[in-house]
Scaffold this active site. Structure first.
Site, short mmCIF file in Angstrom:
data_model
loop_
_atom_site.label_atom_id
_atom_site.label_comp_id
_atom_site.label_asym_id
_atom_site.label_seq_id
_atom_site.Cartn_x
_atom_site.Cartn_y
_atom_site.Cartn_z
CE LYS A 85 -4.53 -1.43 1.28
NZ LYS A 85 -4.45 -2.89 1.39
CD GLU A 107 -10.55 4.82 -0.18
OE1 GLU A 107 -10.32 6.03 -0.35
OE2 GLU A 107 -9.84 3.91 -0.69
CB SER A 374 -0.21 -8.12 -1.45
OG SER A 374 -1.06 -9.00 -0.71
C1 LIG Z 1 -5.33 -3.89 0.88
C2 LIG Z 1 -4.64 -5.17 0.64
C3 LIG Z 1 -4.96 -6.00 -0.46
C4 LIG Z 1 -6.09 -5.73 -1.41
O1 LIG Z 1 -6.02 -4.57 -2.16
P1 LIG Z 1 -5.66 -4.53 -3.70
O2 LIG Z 1 -5.96 -3.14 -4.09
O3 LIG Z 1 -6.52 -5.54 -4.41
O4 LIG Z 1 -4.23 -4.88 -3.80
C5 LIG Z 1 -4.21 -7.15 -0.66
N1 LIG Z 1 -3.21 -7.50 0.18
C6 LIG Z 1 -2.89 -6.74 1.25
C7 LIG Z 1 -1.79 -7.18 2.15
C8 LIG Z 1 -3.59 -5.56 1.52
O5 LIG Z 1 -3.25 -4.82 2.58
#
Ligand SMILES: *Cc1c(COP(=O)(O)O)cnc(C)c1O
Length: 391
Positions: A85, A107, A374
């Site tokens: 993020k 948001e 992610s």
């Molecule tokens: C917020 C988040 C997501 C989902 O958001 P995308 O916009 O689809 O990437 C996925 N993995 C993690 C660790 C997150 O914090």
């Protein structure tokens, strides 16, 4: 107007009249600064020294042995804040600063984007307001506390179900009344044009790095890139520089929750139909009357009833495939990666891993698969414990 920011039939900007000049100002500023030398240099420095880029591309040998083919993890979990993020909040925060804005709004649902924005508000010395549904404020009290520690104000949103989609509606409403000094830092590759384009740009560092890392470490590209999908930002960032490599399969994994048949899931592309939400046309989870339905997933970060327009398009033209992973498999894989690699994946990322684990024994041992990790799973230990208590 509605043709701008189109991906096939999807995207566009379906917004109140007053927001149109605001979105145009944003698009112009983005076009001006994205290649501006001072902007690019400052973003590169902060990405390195503040956020921790580049992230490693890690060959998960024990996980590979388990599934019978080669799995590489792109370690976005190692970034500041524990997820991808920060790539987006740093980029948009800096854009706000270059535009001369002094205030940020955002948001948040699970609180992860709110916190990532609050951190950047603190870093850049900007007043920050985070809109969050009342239900989420209650459920995510730790993140609310962290946002406040960063000096942000958390605005509880009463309307609707008190969740993410209500928070976005209120943030958009607030923005229309405060556009002169306020920048809306949107959290994923969805929403009205130009947000999907902007968010993709700032998240594309993931695949730019990974592509080069594969060439340096293996002398070849991966056969498959897999990422989880909430609104689609980490996935589009992981796909971007591989889209033209037709031999690289792209797979997006949505939250199948308790199963598509149960209604308790967040699989917008797999199980949704086209419609308009938050200013853009995309696949949506809606009932027969067009009412957007509440999503349900074990990972709050994937709980969004819509999805970024480019993913809808990539699905329609067959360039990327979208599948769903169910909660049971996700919990199983969270446990597996933790046990055999010592890496706690975010439950969101564990969706991508669960799909890859489901391919066990079906691919040639030389097959190379990249999973975009992610985020890290420290935030999810409590939820995992509830479902899978340790003996
Ligand atoms: C917020 C988040 C997501 C989902 O958001 P995308 O916009 O689809 O990437 C996925 N993995 C993690 C660790 C997150 O914090």
């Amino acid at each position: 107007m509605k043709h701008r920011g189109r991906y096939g039939d999807y995207g566009g900007y379906y917004v109140p009249e007053v927001l149109i000049p605001v979105l145009e100002e944003l698009e112009e500023a983005f076009d001006r600064f994205r290649d501006d030398e001072a902007f690019v240099t400052e973003l590169a420095e902060l990405s390195t020294y503040y956020a921790g880029r580049p992230t490693p591309l890690y060959h998960a040998k024990r996980f590979s042995e388990h599934v019978g083919f080669q799995v590489y993890l792109k370690r976005e979990d190692l970034l500041h804040g524990g997820a991808h993020k920060v790539n987006n909040t740093l980029g948009q925060g800096l854009l706000a600063k270059y535009m001369g804005k002094t205030k940020l709004i955002a948001e948040t649902g699970a609180g992860q984007h709110g916190l990532a924005t609050a951190m950047i508000g603190a870093l850049l010395g900007m007043e920050t307001k985070i809109f969050m549904g009342v239900t989420d404020v209650e459920r995510q009290s730790v993140n609310v506390h962290k946002m406040k520690l960063c000096g942000a104000e958390v605005v509880p949103v009463e309307g609707g179900t008190g969740t993410l989609k209500d928070a976005i509606n209120d943030a958009l409403r607030y923005w229309t009344a405060h556009v002169t000094d306020t920048f809306y830092l949107f959290g994923t590759a969805a929403g009205p044009h130009p947000y999907p384009t902007i968010v993709k740009h700032f998240q594309s560092c993931i695949s730019a790095e990974a592509r080069q890392q594969f060439l340096d470490q293996l002398g070849r590209l991966p056969d498959m890139v897999v990422a989880c999908i909430g609104g689609g930002s980490n996935a589009i960032g992981a796909f971007a520089h591989f889209i033209d490599d037709q031999d690289v399969k792209l797979i997006g994994v949505e939250a199948g929750g308790e199963g598509i048949g149960t209604g308790k899931h967040a699989a917008s592309i797999v199980a949704g139909t086209p419609g308009v939400l938050h200013g853009a046309r995309s696949y949506l989870l809606q009932d027969s009357e067009g009412q957007v339905v509440d999503t349900e997933s074990i990972s709050a970060g994937l709980d969004y009833p819509g999805v970024g327009p480019e993913h809808c398009y990539l699905s329609d033209i067959g360039r990327a495939q979208y599948v769903a992973a169910e909660d049971e498999a996700v919990l199983e894989t969270f446990g597996l990666l933790t046990r055999i690699e010592g890496i706690l994946p975010a439950l969101e990322s564990a969706h991508a891993l669960a799909y890859v684990a489901s391919l066990k024994g079906t691919l040639d041992p030389e097959t190379v698969v990249m999973v975009n990790l992610s985020g890290r799973g420290d935030k999810d230990v409590g939820i995992v414990e509830q479902h899978r208590p340790l003996e």
